[in-house]
Design a protein around this motif. Structure first.
Motif, PDB file in Angstrom:
ATOM      1  N   GLN A  95       0.812  -1.214   0.000  1.00 52.38           N
ATOM      2  CA  GLN A  95       0.000   0.000   0.000  1.00 52.38           C
ATOM      3  C   GLN A  95       0.847   1.266   0.000  1.00 52.38           C
ATOM      4  O   GLN A  95       0.343   2.349  -0.296  1.00 52.38           O
ATOM      5  CB  GLN A  95      -0.948   0.006   1.203  1.00 52.38           C
ATOM      6  N   SER A  96       2.092   1.140   0.336  1.00 50.50           N
ATOM      7  CA  SER A  96       2.907   2.363   0.331  1.00 50.50           C
ATOM      8  C   SER A  96       4.076   2.274  -0.646  1.00 50.50           C
ATOM      9  O   SER A  96       4.701   3.268  -0.952  1.00 50.50           O
ATOM     10  CB  SER A  96       3.438   2.663   1.737  1.00 50.50           C
ATOM     11  N   ASP A  97       4.338   1.087  -1.153  1.00 46.81           N
ATOM     12  CA  ASP A  97       5.501   0.934  -2.019  1.00 46.81           C
ATOM     13  C   ASP A  97       5.086   0.295  -3.346  1.00 46.81           C
ATOM     14  O   ASP A  97       4.763  -0.883  -3.396  1.00 46.81           O
ATOM     15  CB  ASP A  97       6.537   0.054  -1.311  1.00 46.81           C
ATOM     16  N   PRO A  98       5.114   1.074  -4.413  1.00 45.17           N
ATOM     17  CA  PRO A  98       4.649   0.601  -5.717  1.00 45.17           C
ATOM     18  C   PRO A  98       5.389  -0.650  -6.183  1.00 45.17           C
ATOM     19  O   PRO A  98       4.789  -1.533  -6.789  1.00 45.17           O
ATOM     20  CB  PRO A  98       4.970   1.774  -6.649  1.00 45.17           C
ATOM     21  N   GLN A  99       6.650  -0.691  -5.856  1.00 47.23           N
ATOM     22  CA  GLN A  99       7.438  -1.850  -6.259  1.00 47.23           C
ATOM     23  C   GLN A  99       6.940  -3.114  -5.565  1.00 47.23           C
ATOM     24  O   GLN A  99       6.846  -4.186  -6.179  1.00 47.23           O
ATOM     25  CB  GLN A  99       8.898  -1.590  -5.893  1.00 47.23           C
ATOM     26  N   SER A 100       6.609  -2.962  -4.305  1.00 53.66           N
ATOM     27  CA  SER A 100       6.053  -4.093  -3.580  1.00 53.66           C
ATOM     28  C   SER A 100       4.711  -4.494  -4.179  1.00 53.66           C
ATOM     29  O   SER A 100       4.385  -5.680  -4.279  1.00 53.66           O
ATOM     30  CB  SER A 100       5.867  -3.729  -2.113  1.00 53.66           C
ATOM     31  N   LEU A 101       3.960  -3.496  -4.583  1.00 56.07           N
ATOM     32  CA  LEU A 101       2.674  -3.783  -5.196  1.00 56.07           C
ATOM     33  C   LEU A 101       2.867  -4.598  -6.464  1.00 56.07           C
ATOM     34  O   LEU A 101       2.124  -5.555  -6.737  1.00 56.07           O
ATOM     35  CB  LEU A 101       1.928  -2.479  -5.505  1.00 56.07           C
ATOM     36  N   ALA A 102       3.864  -4.230  -7.237  1.00 54.73           N
ATOM     37  CA  ALA A 102       4.132  -4.957  -8.477  1.00 54.73           C
ATOM     38  C   ALA A 102       4.481  -6.410  -8.178  1.00 54.73           C
ATOM     39  O   ALA A 102       3.962  -7.333  -8.819  1.00 54.73           O
ATOM     40  CB  ALA A 102       5.273  -4.276  -9.235  1.00 54.73           C
ATOM     41  N   LEU A 103       5.352  -6.603  -7.188  1.00 51.18           N
ATOM     42  CA  LEU A 103       5.708  -7.963  -6.793  1.00 51.18           C
ATOM     43  C   LEU A 103       4.461  -8.747  -6.388  1.00 51.18           C
ATOM     44  O   LEU A 103       4.261  -9.899  -6.801  1.00 51.18           O
ATOM     45  CB  LEU A 103       6.680  -7.930  -5.601  1.00 51.18           C
ATOM     46  N   LEU A 104       3.657  -8.097  -5.606  1.00 57.39           N
ATOM     47  CA  LEU A 104       2.448  -8.751  -5.113  1.00 57.39           C
ATOM     48  C   LEU A 104       1.520  -9.103  -6.272  1.00 57.39           C
ATOM     49  O   LEU A 104       0.944 -10.191  -6.329  1.00 57.39           O
ATOM     50  CB  LEU A 104       1.745  -7.822  -4.123  1.00 57.39           C
ATOM     51  N   THR A 105       1.382  -8.185  -7.198  1.00 54.90           N
ATOM     52  CA  THR A 105       0.508  -8.406  -8.342  1.00 54.90           C
ATOM     53  C   THR A 105       0.962  -9.614  -9.147  1.00 54.90           C
ATOM     54  O   THR A 105       0.149 -10.471  -9.532  1.00 54.90           O
ATOM     55  CB  THR A 105       0.486  -7.152  -9.236  1.00 54.90           C
ATOM     56  N   THR A 106       2.241  -9.655  -9.386  1.00 58.15           N
ATOM     57  CA  THR A 106       2.787 -10.796 -10.124  1.00 58.15           C
ATOM     58  C   THR A 106       2.491 -12.107  -9.402  1.00 58.15           C
ATOM     59  O   THR A 106       1.998 -13.066  -9.997  1.00 58.15           O
ATOM     60  CB  THR A 106       4.316 -10.646 -10.244  1.00 58.15           C
ATOM     61  N   PHE A 107       2.786 -12.081  -8.131  1.00 57.77           N
ATOM     62  CA  PHE A 107       2.537 -13.270  -7.337  1.00 57.77           C
ATOM     63  C   PHE A 107       1.061 -13.667  -7.386  1.00 57.77           C
ATOM     64  O   PHE A 107       0.704 -14.840  -7.563  1.00 57.77           O
ATOM     65  CB  PHE A 107       2.976 -13.004  -5.895  1.00 57.77           C
TER      66      PHE A 107
END
Lengths: 220, 220, 220, 220
Positions: free
Chosen positions: D121-133
């Motif tokens: 929710q605060s880190d776009p890069q983490s969001l991308a990782l999560l989305t991929t997963f």
DNA sequence: GCGTAAACGAGACGGTACGTCGCGTCTTAGG
DNA sequence: CCTAAGACGCGACGTACCGTCTCGTTTACGC
């Protein structure tokens, strides 16, 4: 900002169970370059190894401490033996100082020596190395003065050691405070060290009396 | 291994929007202690903060660099104003040097000053601080010499600046090479700086001629 | 890079022993702005206070935690009561979801709510706040469905709670994965939630049998 | 207060120019432990490194962000491939969800996944990782549904993607609101997602008509 | 002439310190 | 009693080097 150089494409490798002079050269060159460019601040074993395209253990194998590396960088510069003979003590000392200042100014030796002194302030081992080195250099200047005494330029009871110490102290001070560009006053300095504060260095032979008057023996 | 002290149980806190002198004192004390115990090598902002029981940001707030902290550690020691008056220039200089050596030897000031000089070799800003500080100190000694000239102890055209530089260079050299314990030869040194190498400091008033002979004007 | 704003030159001050609404407004505005501009990453009490031109203690006095501040930021946005009546359950739900998506998309509420959920994952207290809030919102949607059942749009034994949970779960998922811009498929989604996967939402009234066949009772 | 463990006396070291699996394991273990004990709040790179007896740079070398570490902690738990085959779609989905809930409940994976979502929710890069997963996980469930369609359990035009999204949304909601202990209602939930709100999951085969009546095509 | 020893590059390892940021608490001085 | 201001102790951040290690490769030397 980086002090790295893309590193020669040619990769060095072992040449058998002994030191590879190519590596040694590359490392010393890299060290000298970094010192010249970034000063002691940027001078780390890691940076040197990186720039030299060498592995860190290779550096550590041959130079166990940063100071050891610095000293070799310094030493490599001075094949220029400080051999002078101007037929006068004052001239000799002046020539030596001028060469020293130029040496410090125009080669990586200046930054290197400053770094060595700095290092010696926190590392006793470095201090010992420095002391040894210094003694040898002092000896050299000492010989000049002895020769001057032999020529009668100084009385025989003159205190050579103090002369040497004053001269070296002066040079260090200039180096450490970033004033090795100031060398116009070196002649006066040399004269002062030899003959005292009151003895003008113009055509004032007649002022000898003044000098004399100004220099009472301490028992007076 | 650790230089920590369990930290006083009493926790300091803010006293409003201004510097807390308790913290400042604690930090400077810790800095002086570490310097005395471990030398420059163990002197890190982190270690100082830890030992002082202070937060790192508190240290950085008031002393932006390690050097700034070192300088204040040094400065705090020298409320001992170097005020001397022995009625003779030679005596004055000797007294000043003796006090300086004792100061360096007996307080944390010695290690601190060595560290400051070392730091100045890699950090231009530190060098500037040091230069400023040095100028002020030189001025002080300069005044002594001027007074000596006024008393007729040195001829009026004597080069005060060089005297000062020689003296400071000598002191620095002794400090930086770990020889501040050697002070037996200070009288001879002072005499030498004022009156030259050839002028013995015994009862050799008659040797004036020798000194004269040994000190030809450079134009000669 | 800084989210600071020079802060209104006008300095607010105390208005006596009670909360100053100007300060509260300034703080909430600043919070909403920071959230909109930098997201949760840049949202710190410190940054909010700085931008609002307020002291940190003032923020802490009224909002003890970051979550509390976030919740008030969120709550302030939604005076827009989600009152809808399209005469059909499907239309009602669709309208509610569209409004919600628009609300999250077009106001600071979206980032704020994401942040609240994030915060709730590490702070039980925040989770409790969130749960309470969520129950209230669910109740609202629940009422819509009950109304739909009363209208005969769903059989009386339909499980309202599950419908609500599916819809909220879906909306959260979209929000949390940054997909609140996708709303073209909302009609199909609502239809699906109410009538199942197999029931096409085209002109397939005749396919009822298929849907039936595809939905055997679990006991079968 | 500290989550440290005295660290195994055995010190790990490099095994050459490649990742040391012992270190990786120690770090992931430490991470999982901290997460289980202190939740996301206590989960800092520093704490993980300390507990693992590893250097911070070693952690950063392999996991550039906190989220990357969290994701690997999560991934490492799920060698339990979600391979199911109950011969019915409803049974498959139910089994998958039950395993997922158990997985979240009984391993560090639950806290880890909550943390990952929070981080996103605060880190776009983490969001991308999560989305991929997430896409990969969705694909897996998607396959189950496709198989169900092939078996005739759902009509061919059924919207698989929506089913998946509803299921995942539901699971997330339960996880994020701390309700993964509630799993008694999962069968009803699955039935609902497949066949709609009105279709009772009791012995109401006869109610097909009701379901039909309750599910008018949207064009109606 | 062939195995062994040593140096080579590379780079990971456990660490320490860096200088910065935000936390939540505290004390001020001034309405 | 609230306000803006800001210092305090604390601790995590992510980075740079430290000095040590193990790797796989590349010679040269001695058995």
């Amino acid at each position: 900002m980086s002090t790295d150089t893309p590193a020669p494409v040619k990769r060095r490798t072992s040449i058998g169970g002994r030191r590879n002079p190519q590596s040694a050269t590359a490392i010393l060159d890299a060290a000298a370059d970094i010192l010249a460019e970034s000063g002691l601040a940027g001078f780390s074993i890691e940076a040197v190894a990186r720039r030299a395209g060498a592995g860190k253990p290779t550096v550590y194998r041959w130079w166990p401490t940063r100071t050891a590396l610095l000293i070799e960088v310094y030493a490599r510069q001075k094949e220029t033996v400080l051999q002078v003979d101007t037929a006068s003590l004052e001239g000799d000392l002046l020539a030596v100082m001028r060469r020293l200042f130029a040496f410090w100014r125009d080669t990586p030796a200046g930054p290197a020596f400053r770094s060595i002194i700095a290092e010696a302030q926190s590392d006793p081992q470095s201090l010992a190395l420095l002391t040894t080195f210094l003694a040898e250099r002092k000896q050299h200047v000492h010989a000049l003065i002895t020769r001057g005494i032999a020529r009668g330029e100084l009385p025989s009871q003159a205190d050579c050691a103090t002369v040497v110490e004053l001269i070296f102290g002066f040079c260090w001070m200039r180096l450490l405070t970033g004033q090795i560009d100031r060398d116009a006053d070196l002649p006066a300095l040399v004269h002062h060290v030899l003959y005292g504060a009151g003895h003008s260095e113009g055509s004032e032979q007649k002022d000898g009396a003044t000098a004399l008057a100004a220099a009472p023996s301490r028992s007076a």
